[in-house]
Design a protein around this motif. Structure first.
Motif, PDB file in Angstrom:
ATOM      1  N   SER A 332       0.802  -1.224   0.000  1.00  0.00           N
ATOM      2  CA  SER A 332       0.000   0.000   0.000  1.00  0.00           C
ATOM      3  C   SER A 332       0.833   1.270   0.000  1.00  0.00           C
ATOM      4  O   SER A 332       0.349   2.338  -0.375  1.00  0.00           O
ATOM      5  CB  SER A 332      -0.926   0.007   1.221  1.00  0.00           C
ATOM      6  OG  SER A 332      -0.169  -0.140   2.408  1.00  0.00           O
ATOM      7  N   GLY A 333       2.094   1.185   0.425  1.00  0.00           N
ATOM      8  CA  GLY A 333       2.939   2.366   0.446  1.00  0.00           C
ATOM      9  C   GLY A 333       2.497   3.370   1.498  1.00  0.00           C
ATOM     10  O   GLY A 333       1.511   3.184   2.200  1.00  0.00           O
ATOM     11  N   PHE A 334       3.241   4.473   1.589  1.00  0.00           N
ATOM     12  CA  PHE A 334       2.905   5.519   2.556  1.00  0.00           C
ATOM     13  C   PHE A 334       3.661   6.786   2.180  1.00  0.00           C
ATOM     14  O   PHE A 334       4.528   6.778   1.305  1.00  0.00           O
ATOM     15  CB  PHE A 334       3.282   5.087   3.987  1.00  0.00           C
ATOM     16  CG  PHE A 334       4.757   4.831   4.185  1.00  0.00           C
ATOM     17  CD1 PHE A 334       5.311   3.600   3.833  1.00  0.00           C
ATOM     18  CD2 PHE A 334       5.589   5.803   4.692  1.00  0.00           C
ATOM     19  CE1 PHE A 334       6.659   3.355   4.004  1.00  0.00           C
ATOM     20  CE2 PHE A 334       6.948   5.572   4.877  1.00  0.00           C
ATOM     21  CZ  PHE A 334       7.477   4.340   4.514  1.00  0.00           C
ATOM     22  N   ASP A 335       3.294   7.875   2.818  1.00  0.00           N
ATOM     23  CA  ASP A 335       3.997   9.146   2.631  1.00  0.00           C
ATOM     24  C   ASP A 335       5.028   9.277   3.746  1.00  0.00           C
ATOM     25  O   ASP A 335       4.649   9.500   4.899  1.00  0.00           O
ATOM     26  CB  ASP A 335       2.995  10.306   2.670  1.00  0.00           C
ATOM     27  CG  ASP A 335       3.678  11.653   2.431  1.00  0.00           C
ATOM     28  OD1 ASP A 335       2.951  12.650   2.235  1.00  0.00           O
ATOM     29  OD2 ASP A 335       4.921  11.730   2.444  1.00  0.00           O
ATOM     30  N   PRO A 336       6.323   9.123   3.468  1.00  0.00           N
ATOM     31  CA  PRO A 336       7.323   9.180   4.538  1.00  0.00           C
ATOM     32  C   PRO A 336       7.263  10.474   5.340  1.00  0.00           C
ATOM     33  O   PRO A 336       7.496  10.472   6.545  1.00  0.00           O
ATOM     34  CB  PRO A 336       8.659   9.048   3.777  1.00  0.00           C
ATOM     35  CG  PRO A 336       8.308   8.318   2.521  1.00  0.00           C
ATOM     36  CD  PRO A 336       6.935   8.813   2.159  1.00  0.00           C
ATOM     37  N   GLY A 359      28.560   3.399   8.873  1.00  0.00           N
ATOM     38  CA  GLY A 359      29.214   4.201   7.847  1.00  0.00           C
ATOM     39  C   GLY A 359      28.478   4.221   6.527  1.00  0.00           C
ATOM     40  O   GLY A 359      29.045   4.595   5.497  1.00  0.00           O
ATOM     41  N   GLY A 360      27.207   3.815   6.536  1.00  0.00           N
ATOM     42  CA  GLY A 360      26.441   3.743   5.300  1.00  0.00           C
ATOM     43  C   GLY A 360      25.342   4.782   5.218  1.00  0.00           C
ATOM     44  O   GLY A 360      25.247   5.697   6.030  1.00  0.00           O
ATOM     45  N   THR A 361      24.480   4.621   4.222  1.00  0.00           N
ATOM     46  CA  THR A 361      23.356   5.532   4.011  1.00  0.00           C
ATOM     47  C   THR A 361      22.092   4.714   3.796  1.00  0.00           C
ATOM     48  O   THR A 361      22.149   3.553   3.351  1.00  0.00           O
ATOM     49  CB  THR A 361      23.582   6.430   2.781  1.00  0.00           C
ATOM     50  OG1 THR A 361      23.776   5.595   1.619  1.00  0.00           O
ATOM     51  CG2 THR A 361      24.791   7.316   2.974  1.00  0.00           C
ATOM     52  N   LEU A 362      20.941   5.327   4.081  1.00  0.00           N
ATOM     53  CA  LEU A 362      19.660   4.667   3.880  1.00  0.00           C
ATOM     54  C   LEU A 362      18.693   5.631   3.217  1.00  0.00           C
ATOM     55  O   LEU A 362      18.586   6.794   3.622  1.00  0.00           O
ATOM     56  CB  LEU A 362      19.076   4.182   5.208  1.00  0.00           C
ATOM     57  CG  LEU A 362      17.784   3.363   5.058  1.00  0.00           C
ATOM     58  CD1 LEU A 362      17.951   1.987   5.684  1.00  0.00           C
ATOM     59  CD2 LEU A 362      16.608   4.077   5.710  1.00  0.00           C
ATOM     60  N   THR A 363      18.006   5.182   2.179  1.00  0.00           N
ATOM     61  CA  THR A 363      16.995   5.993   1.512  1.00  0.00           C
ATOM     62  C   THR A 363      15.683   5.228   1.475  1.00  0.00           C
ATOM     63  O   THR A 363      15.668   3.990   1.404  1.00  0.00           O
ATOM     64  CB  THR A 363      17.407   6.353   0.066  1.00  0.00           C
ATOM     65  OG1 THR A 363      17.644   5.138  -0.671  1.00  0.00           O
ATOM     66  CG2 THR A 363      18.671   7.190   0.058  1.00  0.00           C
ATOM     67  N   VAL A 364      14.577   5.962   1.514  1.00  0.00           N
ATOM     68  CA  VAL A 364      13.242   5.382   1.500  1.00  0.00           C
ATOM     69  C   VAL A 364      12.444   6.021   0.378  1.00  0.00           C
ATOM     70  O   VAL A 364      12.320   7.244   0.316  1.00  0.00           O
ATOM     71  CB  VAL A 364      12.513   5.622   2.842  1.00  0.00           C
ATOM     72  CG1 VAL A 364      11.119   5.009   2.806  1.00  0.00           C
ATOM     73  CG2 VAL A 364      13.313   5.049   3.997  1.00  0.00           C
ATOM     74  N   GLU A 365      11.926   5.204  -0.520  1.00  0.00           N
ATOM     75  CA  GLU A 365      11.059   5.681  -1.592  1.00  0.00           C
ATOM     76  C   GLU A 365       9.697   5.015  -1.431  1.00  0.00           C
ATOM     77  O   GLU A 365       9.588   3.792  -1.461  1.00  0.00           O
ATOM     78  CB  GLU A 365      11.648   5.336  -2.966  1.00  0.00           C
ATOM     79  CG  GLU A 365      12.941   6.064  -3.277  1.00  0.00           C
ATOM     80  CD  GLU A 365      13.477   5.716  -4.659  1.00  0.00           C
ATOM     81  OE1 GLU A 365      14.610   6.123  -4.969  1.00  0.00           O
ATOM     82  OE2 GLU A 365      12.756   5.026  -5.416  1.00  0.00           O
ATOM     83  N   SER A 366       8.655   5.829  -1.256  1.00  0.00           N
ATOM     84  CA  SER A 366       7.315   5.281  -1.088  1.00  0.00           C
ATOM     85  C   SER A 366       6.290   6.372  -1.350  1.00  0.00           C
ATOM     86  O   SER A 366       6.583   7.563  -1.249  1.00  0.00           O
ATOM     87  CB  SER A 366       7.134   4.722   0.323  1.00  0.00           C
ATOM     88  OG  SER A 366       5.896   4.038   0.439  1.00  0.00           O
ATOM     89  N   ALA A 367       5.095   5.950  -1.684  1.00  0.00           N
ATOM     90  CA  ALA A 367       3.954   6.846  -1.837  1.00  0.00           C
ATOM     91  C   ALA A 367       2.697   5.994  -1.697  1.00  0.00           C
ATOM     92  O   ALA A 367       2.718   4.788  -1.993  1.00  0.00           O
ATOM     93  CB  ALA A 367       3.975   7.538  -3.207  1.00  0.00           C
ATOM     94  N   PRO A 368       1.599   6.579  -1.234  1.00  0.00           N
ATOM     95  CA  PRO A 368       0.363   5.802  -1.088  1.00  0.00           C
ATOM     96  C   PRO A 368      -0.015   5.093  -2.390  1.00  0.00           C
ATOM     97  O   PRO A 368      -0.087   5.697  -3.455  1.00  0.00           O
ATOM     98  CB  PRO A 368      -0.664   6.874  -0.704  1.00  0.00           C
ATOM     99  CG  PRO A 368       0.144   7.918  -0.003  1.00  0.00           C
ATOM    100  CD  PRO A 368       1.443   7.963  -0.748  1.00  0.00           C
ATOM    101  N   GLY A 369      -0.217   3.785  -2.291  1.00  0.00           N
ATOM    102  CA  GLY A 369      -0.603   2.989  -3.455  1.00  0.00           C
ATOM    103  C   GLY A 369       0.527   2.628  -4.387  1.00  0.00           C
ATOM    104  O   GLY A 369       0.303   1.979  -5.417  1.00  0.00           O
TER     105      GLY A 369
END
Length: 381
Positions: A332-336, A359-369
């Protein structure tokens, strides 16, 4: 799902066994709904678990495509027939739900429901859900309902066992959370008791050495040697705690094999398809391997428990001397940004902390639906 109903005790037994096989709440809900629709040969089935705010904490459907479900929009509120089942705790069997005075309509993308059979799911006096079917696959009597008294009785049996399965699943999840919390608490107490005592001794011994430096250098030297010994012991205590926290499988099998095994277990345990691919990844520093594993576990937990995904894909690829982890779901995704504003982090804060700590990086890509992709990159050694 088959195209027609199965009959007799074998069908009921199969449905009840399917419910008892799962321990995750959402998997139990999906199994209940699918079993009810097949058993009573209906076009549609749904199960809603109410929240305390007039809506539903979870709402699972069967017979509606993913595209249609997304087009329908937000989860329904507790109104109309659903509210009656929840608040009055009685069965509802209707020839045409649209003609009932409590009917309040539905979104334009919603399938057209006609004959209707619904029952509350009860745990003692508490109503913990509403299970309903619509559009029986059979010729309808003139002005009558396709669902019969026998169907209502059969659904009642299924609802009773659904209550047991759902309650057991909730207890399992609660006990698992308590076990994790207790383990963390135990380790925290052990770490506090062991290391704090060493640090207290270190402080006293260092103070004694400072007082003796000018008037008795030889005794001061002995005290400083004791400081060194206590520091080594404290380091050993910390190292032992870290080893206990680090999954043994990482040391024995390595990161790729450990991730592959965990994904295979989750794929067998959940209705969603969970896949893994590891390509060209070399051994990473121990702290980075553990961070990658923990982030993968948290992302998988979110995808399987909260997103309603049908497919979750985990990949681990080499990038330079390091690696990139991706966990992608079609849920379903979400708005971070909205999640951060609401103070609900879905584990994102801990995942970011683990990534930066290694020492790393984290990214989140999501959107409703639109599903969700969690990507973590670590530099390697």
């Amino acid at each position: 799902m088959s195209h027609g109903p199965r009959s007799g005790l074998a069908a009921v037994s199969s449905a009840l066994l399917a419910m008892s096989r799962h321990l995750e709440v959402r998997d139990v809900l999906k199994t209940i709904v699918a079993s009810a629709r097949e058993l009573l040969d209906a076009q549609y089935a749904a199960l809603g678990v109410p929240d305390d705010h007039g809506g539903f904490a979870q709402f699972v459907v069967d017979g509606v495509s993913d595209e249609q479900w997304k087009a329908i929009g937000p989860l329904p509120r507790q109104h109309g027939i659903l509210a009656a089942m929840l608040h009055e705790a009685r069965a509802e069997r209707l020839a045409d739900v649209r003609k009932d005075p409590r009917f309040e309509g539905w979104p334009s993308a919603h399938p057209d429901l006609v004959d209707f059979l619904g029952l509350p799911i009860r745990d003692g006096d508490e109503v913990i859900g509403a299970l309903f079917l619509a559009n029986k696959n059979c010729p309808k009597p003139e002005g009558g309902c396709g669902f019969t008294e026998d169907d209502e009785e059969l659904l009642g049996i299924l609802a009773q066992h659904a209550a047991i399965a759902l309650t057991n699943a909730r207890l399992y999840e609660r006990s698992r959370e308590l076990t994790i919390a207790e383990e963390r608490s135990r380790l925290a107490h052990e770490l506090h008791d062991a290391v704090s005592q060493k640090l207290f001794s270190l402080r006293l011994t260092a103070q004694a050495a400072a007082r003796l430096v000018d008037r008795d250098p030889s005794r001061a030297k002995g005290e400083l040697q004791q400081v060194a010994a206590l520091a080594a012991e404290a380091a050993d205590e910390l190292r032992a705690a870290v080893v206990e926290l680090r999954p043994a499988a990482l040391d024995e099998d390595g990161l790729v094999a450990t991730l592959r095994t965990q994904v295979q277990v989750l794929d067998r345990a959940h209705s969603a398809r969970v896949t893994f691919a590891g390509r060209g990844v070399k051994a990473l520093p121990a702290s980075q391997e553990e961070a990658v594993l923990r982030v993968a576990q948290e992302a998988l937990h979110n995808a399987l428990r909260h997103s309603g995904a049908d497919h979750v894909d985990v990949t681990l690829d080499r990038r330079g001397s390091g690696a990139v982890l991706r966990v992608t779901d079609d849920g379903s995704g979400f708005d971070p940004r909205a999640v951060r504003r609401a103070g609900r982090h879905l584990g994102l804060v801990s995942m970011r902390d683990r990534a930066s700590g290694a020492g790393g990086t984290l990214t989140v890509e999501s959107a409703p639906g639109k599903g969700t992709t969690i990507e973590m990159e670590v530099p390697g050694g």
